[in-house]
Design a protein around this motif. Sequence first.
Motif, PDB file in Angstrom:
ATOM      1  N   ARG A   1       0.828  -1.204   0.000  1.00  0.00           N
ATOM      2  CA  ARG A   1       0.000   0.000   0.000  1.00  0.00           C
ATOM      3  C   ARG A   1       0.861   1.253   0.000  1.00  0.00           C
ATOM      4  N   LEU A   2       1.877   1.300   0.872  1.00  0.00           N
ATOM      5  CA  LEU A   2       2.737   2.476   0.942  1.00  0.00           C
ATOM      6  C   LEU A   2       3.518   2.674  -0.357  1.00  0.00           C
ATOM      7  N   ALA A   3       3.996   1.581  -0.926  1.00  0.00           N
ATOM      8  CA  ALA A   3       4.735   1.675  -2.185  1.00  0.00           C
ATOM      9  C   ALA A   3       3.838   2.202  -3.299  1.00  0.00           C
ATOM     10  N   ALA A   4       2.587   1.738  -3.340  1.00  0.00           N
ATOM     11  CA  ALA A   4       1.657   2.188  -4.369  1.00  0.00           C
ATOM     12  C   ALA A   4       1.344   3.676  -4.231  1.00  0.00           C
ATOM     13  N   LEU A   5       1.466   4.197  -3.011  1.00  0.00           N
ATOM     14  CA  LEU A   5       1.167   5.601  -2.764  1.00  0.00           C
ATOM     15  C   LEU A   5       2.393   6.496  -2.912  1.00  0.00           C
ATOM     16  N   GLY A   6       3.532   5.902  -3.253  1.00  0.00           N
ATOM     17  CA  GLY A   6       4.698   6.711  -3.567  1.00  0.00           C
ATOM     18  C   GLY A   6       5.830   6.674  -2.581  1.00  0.00           C
ATOM     19  N   ALA A   7       5.707   5.914  -1.491  1.00  0.00           N
ATOM     20  CA  ALA A   7       6.802   5.817  -0.525  1.00  0.00           C
ATOM     21  C   ALA A   7       7.859   4.841  -1.040  1.00  0.00           C
ATOM     22  N   ASP A   8       9.114   5.155  -0.805  1.00  0.00           N
ATOM     23  CA  ASP A   8      10.221   4.270  -1.177  1.00  0.00           C
ATOM     24  C   ASP A   8      10.459   3.311  -0.015  1.00  0.00           C
ATOM     25  N   VAL A   9       9.727   2.204  -0.014  1.00  0.00           N
ATOM     26  CA  VAL A   9       9.714   1.285   1.121  1.00  0.00           C
ATOM     27  C   VAL A   9      10.699   0.144   0.882  1.00  0.00           C
ATOM     28  N   SER A  10      11.410  -0.218   1.935  1.00  0.00           N
ATOM     29  CA  SER A  10      12.332  -1.352   1.832  1.00  0.00           C
ATOM     30  C   SER A  10      11.565  -2.654   1.671  1.00  0.00           C
ATOM     31  N   ASP A  11      12.268  -3.701   1.289  1.00  0.00           N
ATOM     32  CA  ASP A  11      11.678  -5.033   1.333  1.00  0.00           C
ATOM     33  C   ASP A  11      11.438  -5.425   2.788  1.00  0.00           C
ATOM     34  N   VAL A  12      10.541  -6.369   2.991  1.00  0.00           N
ATOM     35  CA  VAL A  12      10.281  -6.875   4.337  1.00  0.00           C
ATOM     36  C   VAL A  12      11.508  -7.638   4.824  1.00  0.00           C
ATOM     37  N   PHE A  13      11.841  -7.454   6.093  1.00  0.00           N
ATOM     38  CA  PHE A  13      12.992  -8.146   6.673  1.00  0.00           C
ATOM     39  C   PHE A  13      12.707  -8.505   8.121  1.00  0.00           C
ATOM     40  N   HIS A  14      13.560  -9.349   8.685  1.00  0.00           N
ATOM     41  CA  HIS A  14      13.503  -9.629  10.115  1.00  0.00           C
ATOM     42  C   HIS A  14      14.920  -9.647  10.661  1.00  0.00           C
ATOM     43  N   PRO A  15      15.101  -9.333  11.929  1.00  0.00           N
ATOM     44  CA  PRO A  15      16.452  -9.308  12.502  1.00  0.00           C
ATOM     45  C   PRO A  15      17.054 -10.708  12.553  1.00  0.00           C
ATOM     46  N   LYS A  16      18.348 -10.771  12.367  1.00  0.00           N
ATOM     47  CA  LYS A  16      19.050 -12.025  12.608  1.00  0.00           C
ATOM     48  C   LYS A  16      19.109 -12.245  14.115  1.00  0.00           C
ATOM     49  N   VAL A  17      18.662 -13.399  14.549  1.00  0.00           N
ATOM     50  CA  VAL A  17      18.547 -13.662  15.984  1.00  0.00           C
ATOM     51  C   VAL A  17      19.352 -14.894  16.345  1.00  0.00           C
ATOM     52  N   ALA A  18      20.083 -14.807  17.444  1.00  0.00           N
ATOM     53  CA  ALA A  18      20.821 -15.959  17.973  1.00  0.00           C
ATOM     54  C   ALA A  18      20.102 -16.465  19.207  1.00  0.00           C
TER      55      ALA A  18
END
Length: 225
Positions: A101-118
Amino acid sequence: MNPTAAVAETATGTATTNTDLKVEALVIPVADVDRSKNFYQDLGWRLDADFRFDNGFRVVQLTPPGSPASVQFGTKITSQRPGTAEGIYLVVTDIAAARRRLAALGADVSDVFHPKVAGGQFGRIADGRADGPAGDRASYGSFATFRDPDGNSFLIQEVTSRIRGRVDPGATEFASHSDLVGALERAAVAHGEHEARNGGEHDQNWPEWYAAYMVAEQHGDDLPQ
């Protein structure tokens, strides 16, 4: 005595506690007020105020969809350097849908990610990011980011159920239509599994089961089985 209560008692003659302190607005520093106003309105944020004064002071307030808090910016409103606001959280129930939705409205959004967890989901967070949402779409675990024209950064976080104790036990609220739809969809899937465990018979009491599931999920309580 608690210092806050002591002050209240001194001022009014009656001790008071648990006064609500609600975060209503965050100030972000921008260089061009009209550019920022247009940017956030293009994202669908509600314009609440645009006040100008003869001394050059101007304040603009906008509210993200479904948010109880707003952002403010303007002229003579902060001494911070434009673009230095960081890590403003925008909580969503569906990170992929929010990103699209944000990308369609013009925001330069990163890809979805998650933190590397140990050491498991709640173990030590290591440096770096891993691509895609968190395993099993664990609540609090999936993110995306974007910046406004000045570089102020926002962190989108997917939260589908709260850790116990982080929600007012006396209230169950859904901030938007999409939040309520998402909660109903998750309850429907869980209820189907509930019926399957009970021989596949139709549960006549499904409205009460749905309600119990949705309240428990939002409050971080044990989910009905």
